[in-house]
Every structure is written in C-alpha cells, then in structure tokens.
Enzyme design. Structure first.
Site, PDB file in Angstrom:
ATOM      1  N   HIS A 158      -6.803  -1.157  11.337  1.00  0.00           N
ATOM      2  CA  HIS A 158      -5.963  -0.115  11.927  1.00  0.00           C
ATOM      3  C   HIS A 158      -6.751   0.672  12.973  1.00  0.00           C
ATOM      4  O   HIS A 158      -7.818   1.212  12.677  1.00  0.00           O
ATOM      5  CB  HIS A 158      -5.430   0.819  10.826  1.00  0.00           C
ATOM      6  N   GLU A 161      -8.329   4.275  12.636  1.00  0.00           N
ATOM      7  CA  GLU A 161      -9.178   4.522  11.468  1.00  0.00           C
ATOM      8  C   GLU A 161     -10.630   4.215  11.819  1.00  0.00           C
ATOM      9  O   GLU A 161     -11.249   3.299  11.298  1.00  0.00           O
ATOM     10  CB  GLU A 161      -8.641   3.689  10.288  1.00  0.00           C
ATOM     11  N   ARG A 216      -2.100   2.644  15.868  1.00  0.00           N
ATOM     12  CA  ARG A 216      -2.422   1.970  14.598  1.00  0.00           C
ATOM     13  C   ARG A 216      -2.487   0.445  14.717  1.00  0.00           C
ATOM     14  O   ARG A 216      -3.300  -0.200  14.084  1.00  0.00           O
ATOM     15  CB  ARG A 216      -1.339   2.351  13.580  1.00  0.00           C
ATOM     16  N   HIS A 283     -10.430   0.939   5.346  1.00  0.00           N
ATOM     17  CA  HIS A 283      -9.370   1.689   6.017  1.00  0.00           C
ATOM     18  C   HIS A 283      -9.682   3.160   5.824  1.00  0.00           C
ATOM     19  O   HIS A 283     -10.636   3.531   5.160  1.00  0.00           O
ATOM     20  CB  HIS A 283      -8.005   1.382   5.367  1.00  0.00           C
ATOM     21  N   GLU A 351      -9.909   3.097   0.987  1.00  0.00           N
ATOM     22  CA  GLU A 351      -9.369   4.149   1.853  1.00  0.00           C
ATOM     23  C   GLU A 351     -10.465   5.202   1.938  1.00  0.00           C
ATOM     24  O   GLU A 351     -10.635   6.038   1.048  1.00  0.00           O
ATOM     25  CB  GLU A 351      -8.090   4.747   1.260  1.00  0.00           C
TER      26      GLU A 351
HETATM   27  O1  0X9 Z   1      -0.764   0.853   4.481  1.00  0.00           O
HETATM   28  C1  0X9 Z   1      -1.840   0.243   4.621  1.00  0.00           C
HETATM   29  O2  0X9 Z   1      -1.955  -0.781   5.282  1.00  0.00           O
HETATM   30  C2  0X9 Z   1      -3.089   0.792   3.937  1.00  0.00           C
HETATM   31  N1  0X9 Z   1      -3.159   2.207   4.086  1.00  0.00           N
HETATM   32  S1  0X9 Z   1      -3.457   2.879   5.557  1.00  0.00           S
HETATM   33  O3  0X9 Z   1      -3.250   4.308   5.449  1.00  0.00           O
HETATM   34  N2  0X9 Z   1      -4.976   2.649   5.920  1.00  0.00           N
HETATM   35  O4  0X9 Z   1      -2.621   2.257   6.514  1.00  0.00           O
HETATM   36  C3  0X9 Z   1      -3.015   0.505   2.451  1.00  0.00           C
HETATM   37  C4  0X9 Z   1      -2.951  -0.925   2.133  1.00  0.00           C
HETATM   38  C5  0X9 Z   1      -2.945  -1.146   0.679  1.00  0.00           C
HETATM   39  N3  0X9 Z   1      -1.676  -1.511   0.200  1.00  0.00           N
HETATM   40  C6  0X9 Z   1      -0.812  -0.688  -0.460  1.00  0.00           C
HETATM   41  N4  0X9 Z   1      -1.057   0.548  -0.692  1.00  0.00           N
HETATM   42  N5  0X9 Z   1       0.262  -1.234  -0.914  1.00  0.00           N
HETATM   43 ZN    ZN Z   2      -5.426   1.376   7.429  1.00  0.00          ZN
END
Ligand code: 0X9
Ligand code: ZN
Length: 386
Positions: A158, A161, A216, A283, A351
């Site tokens: 992303h 990030e 993003r 991330h 994260e």
């Molecule tokens: O949404 C995403 O791709 C990830 N979070 S972010 O804020 N960095 O975009 C999390 C991916 C992990 N998957 C789930 N939480 N389902």
């Molecule tokens: Zn991310």
C-alpha cells in the site's frame, strides 16, 4: 460560445471530477460487528477500529449518507490532509523515509559490501516500468543450497504506508551487519534463503511521496477516470468474495481479475519458485500481527493453532496484538490467504505503528522492535517445518 465561457465550463467540469474523487476520513461513534461487516463488504476502507469509534475512508460526496445512517463526523474532509506535515518536505534530504532511488542505493551498497551473501534481483517490472527489487540473503552455497528453506519479508503493498518500506530495508541492513558476529543470524543466513522485497508497489509509493500522500493502490489506469487496483485485494484466493470493491475508483478495488497487477504477479511467481516456508507482509497501521484467514470468519485455518503460536511468539518482541485477520474485518484477495493456501506459507501481516506515516523520530524504534520480531520468525522456521 466565447473563449471565456468555454474555459469556465471546462474549469467547472474539471473541479467536479476532482471534487467527486476526493476522499474523506470519517469517524463513526458506535459500530457493532454487524455494521462493521456491512461497511467492509461494501468495500470501504477501514483505517482504525477502537472500542468506541471506527474510522474509515469514504468518497467525500457520500458523507451525508454516513451522517444520516451512522452519525458519522469528519476527521478530515480531505483525507490527504492527514499527511500535512509531509506536504512541503523534500524527502531526499529532509526525512528518514526512503524514496525509490534511495532504496535502490541502500540495496546496491549492501550488495557491494556483502557480495558473499547478498544479491539484488528484479522480480518483475511495475506498470510504469520500475523494477520491483528484491534482496536475496543466503550464504554457504553447496549442492544442497537449492533446497534451503526460503523466508519472505515484504513491504510497500500500500502506497501511503511508508513505514512498511522502512522495516524490511532496516531488516536487511541488520542481517548484513550481524552476519558472522551474531551466532543466530549467521545460522539463518547460512541455512535459509531470506528474500526481502521492501517496495512491492513502487509506482504507488512514488506517487504517494510525490503527488498525493493518501494514495493506496497501484497506478495502472483502470477506467476512463480511475487509476489503480488494491494489490492486497488482487491475490487469487477467494478473490473478491469479501471486503473488496468492484468499482475501479474505490480504494479497495479488486481489479478485473486475480493477479491483474504486475506487482502481485511478481510476488506470485517468486512464491511459486521459492515455496516460502513463512512470510511477513508489512502494512500500517494498528500494532497488530494478523494471521489467516483473512477472507472469512467462518472458516478456521487448518494450522490455526500453530499460526497463533508463531504470531504470539513474534508479538513478544513488539507488543503487538496477534489476531486472526478476518477478526479485524473480512477481506479477500490479500497476500497472506493466497500464500498460505496455495504455497503453504505461514503468512503473517504486520500492521505497524499507530499511523500510516509515523514521525521521523519514531521510525528507528519501530524498526528496532520489529526487526527483533522478524528474527523471531526466523527462529521458528525449524519448528514450522516439523
Ligand atoms: O486491508 C488491508 O489490506 C490490510 N489493512 S491496511 O490498513 N494496511 O490496508 C489488512 C489486511 C489483512 N486482512 C484483513 N484484515 N482481513
Ligand atoms: Zn496496507
């Protein structure tokens, strides 16, 4: 129509396009898990979940709907304002964050100074033609070296990030500097193949650093007016089933098909070749260690107990919260679900930190604790293999 009228009309049309593409960061005061699922199902990007509030990104022109339905308030009308302290910064000289070129330089230096065990490889080219660089760290080649267990660390899926690029870069530097002097690091470098891809989505990161901080996705044109696919919705396991959008302009756009993006193809092809035993995809943000599955809460990963154990061990070094990915919110098409299901990789998502782009002075400490946590994964490879 005279020239002036034409220019006014063009200006209004242009403003409308820009305005309708503007994203806002909003906060919903109370959100239960059912509502959270609905919001995630609709493909909105959730940035923060706390006990009494949830923050998410929405198109500015949808605000009234969220206000009416959920009592939402603006945190930032223009999401890009979150990064205001970075607006007028010359990244090359005034920040610890690495640009694409600076990352290349660090990689080249590492290879120059440690050519016996570090090499630089391109694993593919981005849509805009940038090499997607990876470092391979391994020593003591012999006839069995082809069979060394491989481990993957990657960042920069992303674009905004930025901290997710720093941790893998600093991890490579740390391993390089401690080879020979640290017994465990020496063993890992001798016995494993460690692959580090700090910037999976270079086009996105470059765009975020130079043009629009809040970017993003990737940067491939995907409709007449929209750019980019969410690379972490573009992997091929249960692709598009949950928490991803079919709208090209959405921040969680899943793409026209699985692996439509050069960068996800590059990771996929390397993974098929290397059969990674374990991986971390960095991330930000949230101080979490996530493990499969991501696409649904209804199915438990066959190795749930082992994944949990590894995550809990890694969490001892950074004090992050180790939880099942879908427990945060279900989202299909992320790298972990695909790596775990297709390759058998023990795949984790970190994260990092408490914001997308922590302040410069916080970066060293974030890297330090997360390097320790990454080393703990290397420490557990033997156990995972058994
Ligand atoms: O949404 C995403 O791709 C990830 N979070 S972010 O804020 N960095 O975009 C999390 C991916 C992990 N998957 C789930 N939480 N389902
Ligand atoms: Zn991310």
């Amino acid at each position: 129509m005279n020239k002036k009228t034409v220019s006014i009309i063009l200006f209004v049309l242009f403003s409308l396009v820009v305005f309708s593409n503007q994203l806002s960061l909003i906060e919903i005061p109370t959100i239960d898990s059912e509502l959270l699922s609905i919001v995630s199902e609709e493909g909105y990007e959730i940035t923060e979940i706390k006990e009494n509030s949830t923050q998410l990104i929405i198109p500015f022109d949808e605000f009234s709907k969220f206000k009416e339905k959920y009592n939402a308030v603006f945190v930032f009308e223009n999401a890009d304002d979150i990064f205001s302290e970075y607006f007028n910064l010359n990244l090359e000289t005034e920040s610890v964050y690495h640009t694409y070129e600076q990352m290349e330089k660090v990689m080249d230096e590492l290879v120059k100074n440690h050519s016996e065990f570090i090499s630089k490889h391109t694993i593919g080219k981005s849509y805009e033609g940038r090499e997607i660089w990876a470092l391979k760290i391994t020593a003591e080649y012999d006839e069995f070296s082809e069979h060394k267990p491989a481990v993957l660390f990657m960042g920069g899926h992303h674009a905004r990030e930025w901290i997710s690029v720093e941790v893998p870069i600093e991890l490579a530097v740390y391993i390089a500097e401690n080879y020979k002097s640290d017994k465990s690091i020496t063993d890992y470098v001798n016995n494993y193949e460690i692959w580090i891809i700090p910037m999976v989505n270079p086009d996105g990161v470059v765009y975020s650093q130079n043009n629009y901080k809040y970017w993003r996705k990737t940067r491939r044109p995907v409709s007449n007016t929209a750019f980019g696919v969410d690379p972490n919705r573009n992997y091929g396991y249960h692709w598009g089933e949950t928490g991803a959008s079919s709208y090209p302009s959405s921040d969680t756009y899943k793409g026209e098909k699985p692996f439509s993006e050069n960068c996800t193809q590059a990771v996929r092809d390397l993974a098929y070749e290397k059969k990674f035993v374990a991986s971390i995809s960095y991330h930000s943000y949230g101080e979490l260690i996530l493990y499969p599955y991501s696409y649904t809460n209804n199915v438990m990963a066959p190795d749930f107990e082992e994944l949990k154990k590894v995550a809990e061990e890694m969490a001892k070094y950074n004090n992050y919260n180790p939880i099942v990915s879908a427990g945060l919110y279900p989202a299909a098409g992320d790298s972990d679900d695909w790596l775990y299901s297709e390759i058998g990789t023990f795949a984790f998502t970190y994260e990092l930190a408490k914001s997308f782009i922590p302040n410069d002075y916080q970066v060293a400490e974030i890297c330090e604790v997360n390097i320790k946590s990454a080393v703990s994964l290397l420490d557990q490879i033997d156990m995972i293999l058994k």
